[in-house]
Design an enzyme around this catalytic site. Sequence first.
Site, PDB file in Angstrom:
ATOM      1  N   GLY A 294      10.177   0.921 -10.214  1.00  6.58           N
ATOM      2  CA  GLY A 294       9.556   0.290 -11.367  1.00  6.58           C
ATOM      3  C   GLY A 294       8.699  -0.861 -10.892  1.00  6.58           C
TER       4      GLY A 294
ATOM      5  N   LYS B 229       7.749   1.668   2.676  1.00  6.34           N
ATOM      6  CA  LYS B 229       8.720   2.194   3.644  1.00  6.34           C
ATOM      7  C   LYS B 229       8.073   2.711   4.930  1.00  6.34           C
ATOM      8  CE  LYS B 229      10.080   4.717   0.137  1.00  6.34           C
ATOM      9  NZ  LYS B 229       9.950   3.920  -1.071  1.00  6.34           N
TER      10      LYS B 229
ATOM     11  N   GLU C 250       6.872  12.368  -9.796  1.00  6.67           N
ATOM     12  CA  GLU C 250       5.450  12.533  -9.487  1.00  6.67           C
ATOM     13  C   GLU C 250       5.018  13.972  -9.784  1.00  6.67           C
ATOM     14  OE1 GLU C 250       3.491  10.156  -7.845  1.00  6.67           O
ATOM     15  OE2 GLU C 250       5.140   8.711  -7.981  1.00  6.67           O
TER      16      GLU C 250
ATOM     17  N   VAL D 268      14.362  -0.414   0.237  1.00  6.35           N
ATOM     18  CA  VAL D 268      15.594   0.357   0.341  1.00  6.35           C
ATOM     19  C   VAL D 268      16.267   0.646  -0.996  1.00  6.35           C
ATOM     20  CG1 VAL D 268      17.811   0.548   1.464  1.00  6.35           C
ATOM     21  CG2 VAL D 268      15.966  -0.610   2.624  1.00  6.35           C
TER      22      VAL D 268
ATOM     23  N   THR E 145       0.854  -1.190   0.000  1.00  6.50           N
ATOM     24  CA  THR E 145       0.000   0.000   0.000  1.00  6.50           C
ATOM     25  C   THR E 145       0.894   1.245   0.000  1.00  6.50           C
ATOM     26  OG1 THR E 145      -0.150   0.080   2.406  1.00  6.50           O
ATOM     27  CG2 THR E 145      -1.844  -1.214   1.266  1.00  6.50           C
TER      28      THR E 145
ATOM     29  N   LYS F 277      14.757   5.888   3.521  1.00  4.33           N
ATOM     30  CA  LYS F 277      15.574   4.682   3.295  1.00  4.33           C
ATOM     31  C   LYS F 277      16.750   4.619   4.266  1.00  4.33           C
ATOM     32  CE  LYS F 277      14.091   4.262  -1.474  1.00  4.33           C
ATOM     33  NZ  LYS F 277      14.263   4.753  -2.847  1.00  4.33           N
TER      34      LYS F 277
ATOM     35  N   GLY G 164      15.342  -0.774  -4.175  1.00  2.00           N
ATOM     36  CA  GLY G 164      14.679  -1.258  -5.375  1.00  2.00           C
ATOM     37  C   GLY G 164      15.256  -2.613  -5.736  1.00  2.00           C
TER      38      GLY G 164
HETATM   39  N1  LIG Z   1       6.295   2.207  -7.662  1.00  2.00           N
HETATM   40  C1  LIG Z   1       7.534   1.895  -7.382  1.00  2.00           C
HETATM   41  O1  LIG Z   1       8.378   1.818  -8.260  1.00  2.00           O
HETATM   42  C2  LIG Z   1       7.952   1.614  -5.968  1.00  2.00           C
HETATM   43  C3  LIG Z   1       9.283   1.253  -5.708  1.00  2.00           C
HETATM   44  C4  LIG Z   1       9.686   0.935  -4.412  1.00  2.00           C
HETATM   45  C5  LIG Z   1       8.744   1.002  -3.402  1.00  2.00           C
HETATM   46  N2  LIG Z   1       7.469   1.399  -3.660  1.00  2.00           N
HETATM   47  C6  LIG Z   1       6.511   1.421  -2.552  1.00  2.00           C
HETATM   48  O2  LIG Z   1       5.620   0.353  -2.725  1.00  2.00           O
HETATM   49  C7  LIG Z   1       4.325   0.719  -2.267  1.00  2.00           C
HETATM   50  C8  LIG Z   1       3.326   0.580  -3.386  1.00  2.00           C
HETATM   51  O3  LIG Z   1       3.693   1.451  -4.435  1.00  2.00           O
HETATM   52  P1  LIG Z   1       2.827   1.617  -5.733  1.00  2.00           P
HETATM   53  O4  LIG Z   1       3.630   2.413  -6.658  1.00  2.00           O
HETATM   54  O5  LIG Z   1       2.330   0.307  -6.150  1.00  2.00           O
HETATM   55  O6  LIG Z   1       1.618   2.517  -5.176  1.00  2.00           O
HETATM   56  P2  LIG Z   1       0.187   2.719  -5.821  1.00  2.00           P
HETATM   57  O7  LIG Z   1       0.261   2.484  -7.289  1.00  2.00           O
HETATM   58  O8  LIG Z   1      -0.312   3.984  -5.313  1.00  2.00           O
HETATM   59  O9  LIG Z   1      -0.665   1.523  -5.203  1.00  2.00           O
HETATM   60  C9  LIG Z   1      -1.106   1.509  -3.892  1.00  2.00           C
HETATM   61  C10 LIG Z   1      -2.171   0.448  -3.747  1.00  2.00           C
HETATM   62  O10 LIG Z   1      -2.558   0.371  -2.386  1.00  2.00           O
HETATM   63  C11 LIG Z   1      -3.994   0.403  -2.319  1.00  2.00           C
HETATM   64  N3  LIG Z   1      -4.443   0.940  -1.043  1.00  2.00           N
HETATM   65  C12 LIG Z   1      -4.430   2.210  -0.592  1.00  2.00           C
HETATM   66  N4  LIG Z   1      -4.939   2.263   0.655  1.00  2.00           N
HETATM   67  C13 LIG Z   1      -5.294   0.999   0.988  1.00  2.00           C
HETATM   68  C14 LIG Z   1      -5.882   0.410   2.133  1.00  2.00           C
HETATM   69  N5  LIG Z   1      -6.198   1.136   3.202  1.00  2.00           N
HETATM   70  N6  LIG Z   1      -6.117  -0.913   2.112  1.00  2.00           N
HETATM   71  C15 LIG Z   1      -5.803  -1.661   1.047  1.00  2.00           C
HETATM   72  N7  LIG Z   1      -5.245  -1.161  -0.067  1.00  2.00           N
HETATM   73  C16 LIG Z   1      -4.980   0.163  -0.092  1.00  2.00           C
HETATM   74  C17 LIG Z   1      -4.397   1.251  -3.483  1.00  2.00           C
HETATM   75  O11 LIG Z   1      -5.719   0.967  -3.773  1.00  2.00           O
HETATM   76  P3  LIG Z   1      -6.623   1.957  -4.635  1.00  2.00           P
HETATM   77  O12 LIG Z   1      -6.049   1.951  -6.006  1.00  2.00           O
HETATM   78  O13 LIG Z   1      -7.946   1.328  -4.562  1.00  2.00           O
HETATM   79  O14 LIG Z   1      -6.509   3.295  -3.944  1.00  2.00           O
HETATM   80  C18 LIG Z   1      -3.441   0.738  -4.544  1.00  2.00           C
HETATM   81  O15 LIG Z   1      -3.902  -0.474  -5.058  1.00  2.00           O
HETATM   82  C19 LIG Z   1       4.437   2.143  -1.771  1.00  2.00           C
HETATM   83  O16 LIG Z   1       4.596   2.101  -0.378  1.00  2.00           O
HETATM   84  C20 LIG Z   1       5.675   2.656  -2.459  1.00  2.00           C
HETATM   85  O17 LIG Z   1       6.324   3.647  -1.705  1.00  2.00           O
HETATM   86  C21 LIG Z   1       7.052   1.679  -4.923  1.00  2.00           C
END
Ligand SMILES: NC(=O)c1ccc[n+]([C@@H]2O[C@H](COP(=O)([O-])OP(=O)(O)OC[C@H]3O[C@@H](n4cnc5c(N)ncnc54)[C@H](OP(=O)(O)O)[C@@H]3O)[C@@H](O)[C@H]2O)c1
Lengths: 168, 336
Positions: B311, B121, B206, B148, B92, B221, B150
Amino acid sequence: MRLSMDLELQDVPGQLILALEPFRLYKGNIISVVHHRDRKTPRGTIPVQLVFEISGSRIEQVKNHLKKNNISVVRIGEDRFVEEVSVLLVGHVVDSDLGDTINQIDSTGFAEVVDLCLKMPGIEDPSSAYIKIRATGKEEMSKALAILREVGVQKDLLVIEPIEAEML
Amino acid sequence: MKEIRISQVGCGIVGHGFLEVVRRKRDMLRDLGLDLKIVSVTDHTGTIYEKNGVDPKKVLGVKTLAEGVANSDMKGLEAIEEIESDLVVEVTPTNIDHGQPGLGHMEMALTQGKNVVTSNKGPLVVAFNRLKDLAGENGARLKYEATVGGTMPLISLVERNLVGNNILGIKGIFNGTCNYILTRMMEEGYPYGYALMEAQELGIAEADPAYDVEGIDTAAKMTILANSVFGMNVKYDDIDVTGITDITTESLALARDRGYLIKLIGEVPALTVKPMLVPRRSPLAVGGTLNAASIETDLSGTITVTGLGAGSIETASAILSDIVNIYTTRNIDDRS
Ligand SMILES: NC(=O)c1ccc[n+]([C@@H]2O[C@H](COP(=O)([O-])OP(=O)(O)OC[C@H]3O[C@@H](n4cnc5c(N)ncnc54)[C@H](OP(=O)(O)O)[C@@H]3O)[C@@H](O)[C@H]2O)c1
């Protein structure tokens, strides 16, 4: 203390060993030896540069011993600066009195600004300065950088330090 | 064949990546003796629950489960509590102030003795030591490689491959967005604002870039690394943070003329995040969206790893290797 010494050796075998003997004897720590075989002097001797650390009280003994071994010492001096770092300052570098910033380093006695390069894109825009600092040791360099960081906070300058210092 | 029942909470970029990776690697996982069964997927609209495993294709085709996929309105906490599973994949959104909703999810899972693997994180920044203790008390494992570096194998490198070494320090580039912006500013002579705009257009930054460019992401991190690798008890506020927003094109040019690059560098245990000069020949002098980290050890010298910091598939791959590690090497690193 850390010293550098220029010697001239006769071009016969075994001279370098004779030259290094007193350092071993008087517990000097040799840091570098550069043997300039290719730069023979007109007198036919070979220049050698040594950098070493030794307790100050032993220097005379080393010199006497070298004399006894028939090695001529051309120069001996303190090797003051051994650490060097590059730092960038970004912000109103000039308006915030660059002279004062540099002086805060120079007045320490153990560190000096030895190079400076400025870029000023416009009156209103932040300028950038590259400075090179030399210091007498690692600890002294850390102190100099700490001073610079403090100055940065006071004068609202971004201080960009290197990830590692470089040995001279 | 070891069956591993997984409840996945969060189904955004990383969540989709994880479903895709599990689908693609099914055979390879079976060769390792692992049968990964995703029994539930929850996003913030609801849950899809299939006792015999959710078909990833069903979920991969939709943006949210509300698009006719959910078959239950269970929330994340309920799904973790009520659905029988061995492991929770928590993906999440990150919140570094209170850690929610991930923190609650992880506490629930660990309390029940379920393993947790995450890329989130927030909970680790807010409560690393508490979560680690909770895991220990309940015989569960908490793995977080993806938080941390990726795809850079940092935590596992330290915990497993460098075991026996004292880790003296870790420093590096931990944010691909900042690295991209600084690389473009230096290579093209772009001003900061223009390079940022380009990164946003490419989807690298973003719409609100503060989290990346102000160094917050990197500091989060560092907080995790300090607590996990160095056994410290550090809060986010203990990190001294400066971002890249004051870096000028001229400063980058000055640096370049002297053989340096400017990179946003995070360092532990120094607990700093700030722009620093990196010599061009340094292994940390990587460009584009790459991350790189140097680990200074007493026995093995300095080891540098580099890889993509973010990614969908890349982050999911880190999650998958954490899972595989849990079930294939239980005895080696059961210290955690
Ligand atoms: N993207 C990257 O490259 C990357 C890399 C390293 C780490 N991260 C970390 O990995 C995590 C996920 O990243 P992401 O990019 O996949 O984020 P994202 O696209 O915003 O996805 C977040 C997901 O969590 C769901 N969600 C939000 N609140 C929730 C709740 N209370 N209960 C259940 N589900 C909930 C959202 O649902 P809805 O769509 O229904 O709102 C969505 O499906 C984050 O913490 C981010 O910092 C991401």
